[in-house]
Design an enzyme around this catalytic site. Structure first.
Site, short mmCIF file in Angstrom:
data_model
loop_
_atom_site.label_atom_id
_atom_site.label_comp_id
_atom_site.label_asym_id
_atom_site.label_seq_id
_atom_site.Cartn_x
_atom_site.Cartn_y
_atom_site.Cartn_z
N SER A 1 -1.51 13.24 1.82
CA SER A 1 -1.14 11.83 1.82
C SER A 1 -1.56 11.12 0.54
O SER A 1 -1.41 9.91 0.43
CB SER A 1 -1.78 11.13 3.03
OG SER A 1 -3.19 11.27 3.00
N HIS B 1 4.95 14.14 3.68
CA HIS B 1 3.87 13.37 4.31
C HIS B 1 4.34 12.75 5.62
O HIS B 1 5.10 11.78 5.63
CB HIS B 1 3.37 12.27 3.35
CG HIS B 1 2.32 11.41 3.94
ND1 HIS B 1 2.18 10.07 3.58
CD2 HIS B 1 1.37 11.65 4.87
CE1 HIS B 1 1.18 9.55 4.28
NE2 HIS B 1 0.67 10.49 5.06
N GLU C 1 7.39 10.64 4.07
CA GLU C 1 7.44 10.43 2.62
C GLU C 1 7.72 11.79 1.96
O GLU C 1 7.04 12.77 2.25
CB GLU C 1 6.10 9.91 2.09
CG GLU C 1 5.90 8.43 2.16
CD GLU C 1 4.60 8.00 1.50
OE1 GLU C 1 4.63 7.07 0.69
OE2 GLU C 1 3.54 8.58 1.83
N ASN D 1 -0.32 5.16 1.36
CA ASN D 1 -1.77 5.06 1.24
C ASN D 1 -2.22 4.30 0.01
O ASN D 1 -3.35 3.83 -0.04
CB ASN D 1 -2.39 6.46 1.28
CG ASN D 1 -2.49 6.95 2.71
OD1 ASN D 1 -2.64 6.17 3.64
ND2 ASN D 1 -2.40 8.26 2.90
#
Length: 311
Positions: free
Chosen positions: A136, A155, A167, A205
């Site tokens: 991530s 992800h 992702e 993130n």
């Protein structure tokens, strides 16, 4: 083949495994998952149920394997999908992945560990197998040392069964074919695929972790109580979970690792991990998975709360 597939409009995510199975098998028939934790278990389920593939989950930790099998059985029982169970096998040996044709790596967010796992996978899997890492935050190019053209970021979000997005992150040498096949696999799993650049934290993130980190700083400096911070955010901004409870759900060790990746890759004071996050991780207070983090948890895994009006 997966390309061009359309999910029938009358189906639900947990009702079209048989339909998706015939669509995916021309490209990927057997998915390997490395890591039997929360993420790996969820990825195994969406592969088996939605994409209809065979799945082999590998983890060296016996306790993790037992939890994984228990969670799989519980989920399939709840969804009345017992016929899916034979598609999923679990092993403690990477050699069990010798027959897979697509691998998702879902081990903890530690760069050296992921590189070592991918290098071992290169020895036991066929040359054409794609390595999709569930990192991530870590650079895909940095992780892709074993198979630069066939390594890609995939992800998933937690809980995997409920969160509808992936992702997709390409490393510098990721091939177009790898990207195309991985996109097709993710869609067969029932996910919306959104590309992101190979920069620290990608999109999710890079935005989420500084928010959680700031909440930890606010707690440690007395801006508000733990329950006050989370209540203000859930009731005031309508997020489903406050930042401190969310940190516990993700795992404080994971949050810390991602903040360290952001700090290393991007620099700047805003990416410096909150001291309380470091201290809790050092103490082993890693969140819900161990029963204590910012919250303590009862035997059913529910956080023990206080009145947010008390300071």
């Amino acid at each position: 083949m997966i390309a061009g597939c359309r999910i029938p409009s009358h189906t639900t995510p947990w009702a079209w495994g048989r339909w998706a199975s015939s669509a995916v098998r021309d490209v990927v028939n057997h998915v390997g998952v490395v890591g039997a934790g929360q993420m790996g278990t969820g990825i195994a389920l969406v592969a088996a149920v939605n994409a209809g593939t065979l799945v082999t989950v590998v983890d060296a930790n016996a306790a993790s394997i037992r939890r994984c099998e228990k969670q799989i059985d519980k989920f399939l029982d709840r969804k009345a999908l017992p016929h899916i169970r034979p598609r999923i096998t679990v092993s403690n040996q990477l050699s069990a992945l010798s027959t897979v044709d697509f691998v998702v790596e879902a081990v903890p967010e530690v760069r050296s560990l992921k590189i070592a796992i991918l290098e071992e996978l290169d020895k036991v899997t066929a040359p054409g197998v794609i390595f999709a890492t569930n990192t991530s935050s870590i650079s895909i190019t940095a992780l892709a040392q074993a198979r630069p053209g066939q390594t890609i970021g995939m992800h998933f979000f937690s809980p995997v069964a409920k969160m509808p997005i992936v992702e997709l992150i390409l490393g510098l040498q990721t091939s177009p074919e790898t990207a195309q096949i991985t996109t097709q696999v993710a869609k067969a799993m029932g996910k919306t695929v959104v590309p992101a650049s190979n920069t620290p934290g990608f999109v999710a993130n890079r935005l989420l972790m500084p928010y959680i980190n700031e909440a930890a700083l606010a707690l440690s400096t007395g801006v508000a109580s733990r329950d006050g911070i989370d209540s203000i955010m859930t009731l005031g901004t309508r997020v489903p979970m406050g930042p401190l409870e969310l940190a516990d759900f993700i795992g404080l060790d994971t949050c810390l690792s991602i903040m360290e990746t952001l700090q290393s890759g991007l620099g700047g004071a805003k990416y410096t991990p909150a001291p309380i996050l470091i201290e809790y991780a050092d103490a082993g207070w890693l969140g819900k998975k161990v029963g204590r983090g910012f919250y303590s948890y009862d035997s059913n895994g529910n956080p023990i709360r206080e009145d947010p009006q008390n300071r």
